[in-house]
Scaffold this motif. Structure first.
Motif, PDB file in Angstrom:
ATOM      1  N   UNK A   3       0.849  -1.307   0.190  1.00  0.00           N
ATOM      2  CA  UNK A   3       0.100  -0.115   0.099  1.00  0.00           C
ATOM      3  C   UNK A   3       0.673   1.328  -0.106  1.00  0.00           C
ATOM      4  N   UNK A   4       2.040   1.284   0.232  1.00  0.00           N
ATOM      5  CA  UNK A   4       2.920   2.201   0.602  1.00  0.00           C
ATOM      6  C   UNK A   4       4.263   2.132  -0.112  1.00  0.00           C
ATOM      7  N   UNK A   5       4.805   2.589  -1.017  1.00  0.00           N
ATOM      8  CA  UNK A   5       6.372   2.571  -1.501  1.00  0.00           C
ATOM      9  C   UNK A   5       7.370   2.628  -0.558  1.00  0.00           C
ATOM     10  N   UNK A   6       6.925   3.681   0.241  1.00  0.00           N
ATOM     11  CA  UNK A   6       7.939   4.333   1.274  1.00  0.00           C
ATOM     12  C   UNK A   6       8.080   3.077   2.507  1.00  0.00           C
ATOM     13  N   UNK A   7       7.185   2.025   2.535  1.00  0.00           N
ATOM     14  CA  UNK A   7       7.177   1.224   3.681  1.00  0.00           C
ATOM     15  C   UNK A   7       8.575   0.385   3.781  1.00  0.00           C
ATOM     16  N   UNK A   8       8.841   0.077   2.594  1.00  0.00           N
ATOM     17  CA  UNK A   8      10.077  -0.716   2.392  1.00  0.00           C
ATOM     18  C   UNK A   8      11.364   0.026   3.049  1.00  0.00           C
ATOM     19  N   UNK A   9      11.390   1.368   3.025  1.00  0.00           N
ATOM     20  CA  UNK A   9      12.726   1.894   3.685  1.00  0.00           C
ATOM     21  C   UNK A   9      12.230   2.179   5.008  1.00  0.00           C
ATOM     22  N   UNK A  10      10.987   2.295   5.572  1.00  0.00           N
ATOM     23  CA  UNK A  10      10.690   2.371   6.826  1.00  0.00           C
ATOM     24  C   UNK A  10      11.249   1.064   7.586  1.00  0.00           C
ATOM     25  N   UNK A  11      10.856  -0.054   6.710  1.00  0.00           N
ATOM     26  CA  UNK A  11      11.290  -1.401   7.483  1.00  0.00           C
ATOM     27  C   UNK A  11      12.619  -1.399   7.784  1.00  0.00           C
ATOM     28  N   UNK A  12      13.413  -0.956   6.770  1.00  0.00           N
ATOM     29  CA  UNK A  12      14.810  -1.316   6.869  1.00  0.00           C
ATOM     30  C   UNK A  12      15.334  -0.276   7.951  1.00  0.00           C
ATOM     31  N   UNK A  13      14.844   1.063   7.976  1.00  0.00           N
ATOM     32  CA  UNK A  13      15.275   1.674   8.979  1.00  0.00           C
ATOM     33  C   UNK A  13      14.786   1.229  10.578  1.00  0.00           C
ATOM     34  N   UNK A  14      13.695   0.649  10.593  1.00  0.00           N
ATOM     35  CA  UNK A  14      13.356  -0.086  12.066  1.00  0.00           C
ATOM     36  C   UNK A  14      14.171  -0.879  12.324  1.00  0.00           C
ATOM     37  N   UNK A  15      14.396  -1.814  11.418  1.00  0.00           N
ATOM     38  CA  UNK A  15      15.022  -3.046  11.667  1.00  0.00           C
ATOM     39  C   UNK A  15      16.446  -2.614  12.145  1.00  0.00           C
ATOM     40  N   UNK A  16      17.165  -1.952  11.535  1.00  0.00           N
ATOM     41  CA  UNK A  16      18.506  -1.476  11.553  1.00  0.00           C
ATOM     42  C   UNK A  16      18.610  -0.692  12.933  1.00  0.00           C
ATOM     43  N   UNK A  17      17.776   0.107  13.274  1.00  0.00           N
ATOM     44  CA  UNK A  17      17.901   0.530  14.492  1.00  0.00           C
ATOM     45  C   UNK A  17      17.601  -0.121  15.762  1.00  0.00           C
ATOM     46  N   UNK A  18      16.496  -1.119  15.640  1.00  0.00           N
ATOM     47  CA  UNK A  18      16.071  -1.654  16.861  1.00  0.00           C
ATOM     48  C   UNK A  18      15.964  -3.061  17.130  1.00  0.00           C
ATOM     49  N   UNK A  19      16.622  -3.746  16.096  1.00  0.00           N
ATOM     50  CA  UNK A  19      16.726  -5.132  15.982  1.00  0.00           C
ATOM     51  C   UNK A  19      18.146  -5.572  15.647  1.00  0.00           C
ATOM     52  N   UNK A  20      18.662  -4.927  14.666  1.00  0.00           N
ATOM     53  CA  UNK A  20      20.119  -5.342  14.245  1.00  0.00           C
ATOM     54  C   UNK A  20      21.215  -5.147  15.166  1.00  0.00           C
ATOM     55  N   UNK A  21      21.230  -4.312  16.341  1.00  0.00           N
ATOM     56  CA  UNK A  21      22.262  -3.887  17.133  1.00  0.00           C
ATOM     57  C   UNK A  21      22.398  -5.114  18.238  1.00  0.00           C
ATOM     58  N   UNK A  22      21.238  -5.973  18.438  1.00  0.00           N
ATOM     59  CA  UNK A  22      21.276  -6.736  19.671  1.00  0.00           C
ATOM     60  C   UNK A  22      20.641  -8.039  19.401  1.00  0.00           C
ATOM     61  N   UNK A  23      19.995  -8.442  18.136  1.00  0.00           N
ATOM     62  CA  UNK A  23      19.568  -9.864  18.213  1.00  0.00           C
ATOM     63  C   UNK A  23      20.545 -10.828  18.449  1.00  0.00           C
ATOM     64  N   UNK A  24      21.654 -10.733  17.762  1.00  0.00           N
ATOM     65  CA  UNK A  24      22.702 -11.767  17.839  1.00  0.00           C
ATOM     66  C   UNK A  24      22.899 -12.087  19.237  1.00  0.00           C
ATOM     67  N   UNK A  25      23.121 -10.915  20.135  1.00  0.00           N
ATOM     68  CA  UNK A  25      23.510 -11.292  21.436  1.00  0.00           C
ATOM     69  C   UNK A  25      22.423 -12.002  22.423  1.00  0.00           C
ATOM     70  N   UNK A  26      21.256 -11.728  22.084  1.00  0.00           N
ATOM     71  CA  UNK A  26      20.106 -12.177  22.688  1.00  0.00           C
ATOM     72  C   UNK A  26      19.920 -13.701  22.349  1.00  0.00           C
TER      73      UNK A  26
END
Length: 213
Positions: free
Chosen positions: A156-179
């Motif tokens: 529904x929103x072409x900008x959503x792909x960029x939003x996904x990337x930004x959210x993942x990189x900010x809130x999941x990428x930094x710590x998922x491996x440690x957990x």
């Protein structure tokens, strides 16, 4: 307004990857992880997972191998034993054996920094914590739910792909491996070792997906 944590246990998974598009598969896998990390899985979710072997192709990748291992573990699992395992790892009146909160791993100051930034970002995206949720928004299950919801918004929103990337990189990428590593090495882990290894492979795959997108 979308809720941060939603029930996913009774949502059937696509049987094979060929029956669903890439984003539908990604959303389904985020949904499975959201529920596995929110609470011990129900018998229904275990059955859905056990029969979704073909959801990830058998290409010999770490992602495929870890998913098939999780499917096999779900097939042979005893829900009551998994409930006890979940509580021994993630639930404690004091400090649990393994934390599933982003702020545990990301904070350089105090917990409020990560949580305040996350809540602000979620509000801008139209997400809010459910009124009956016992978990904060930086819980791994909540972050997976947000990712699942954002994937559904791509059509529904072409900008959503960029939003996904930004959210993942900010809130999941930094710590998922440690957990995931903490769960994998937990003395109490059995079934959840398979969950952690798949989660680690899936999030690693997501990191590569966003880098190539």
């Amino acid at each position: 307004m979308n809720t941060v944590i939603q029930e996913t246990a009774d949502r059937p998974l696509p049987v094979t990857a060929g029956m669903a598009g890439e984003n539908e598969v990604r959303a389904a896998l985020y949904g499975v992880l959201a529920h596995f990390f929110l609470a011990a899985p129900s018998r229904e979710l275990l059955q859905h997972t056990a029969t979704a072997y073909g959801l990830v192709g058998g290409d010999g990748s770490t992602l495929a191998i870890s998913w098939h291992a999780l499917c096999n573990a779900a097939r042979d699992a005893d829900p009551e034993r998994i409930r006890e395992e979940f509580e021994s790892i993630f639930v404690s009146p004091g400090r649990p054996a393994v934390s599933l909160y982003a702020s545990t791993y990301m904070n350089t100051g105090y917990r409020g920094h990560v949580l305040a930034d996350l809540r602000s970002d979620l509000a801008l995206k139209g997400y809010a914590r459910t009124t009956d949720s016992a978990e904060y928004e930086d819980h791994l299950s909540a972050l997976c739910e947000v990712m699942r919801g954002m994937i559904a918004e791509v059509a529904m929103d072409t900008a959503a792909a960029d939003a996904q990337r930004e959210f993942f990189q900010r809130y999941l990428a930094p710590w998922f491996a440690a957990a995931c590593d903490a769960i994998d090495h937990s003395e109490q882990a059995n079934f959840y070792r398979s969950v952690a290894r798949f989660a680690n492979a899936f999030f690693t795959n997501e990191s590569a997906f966003f880098e190539l997108a």
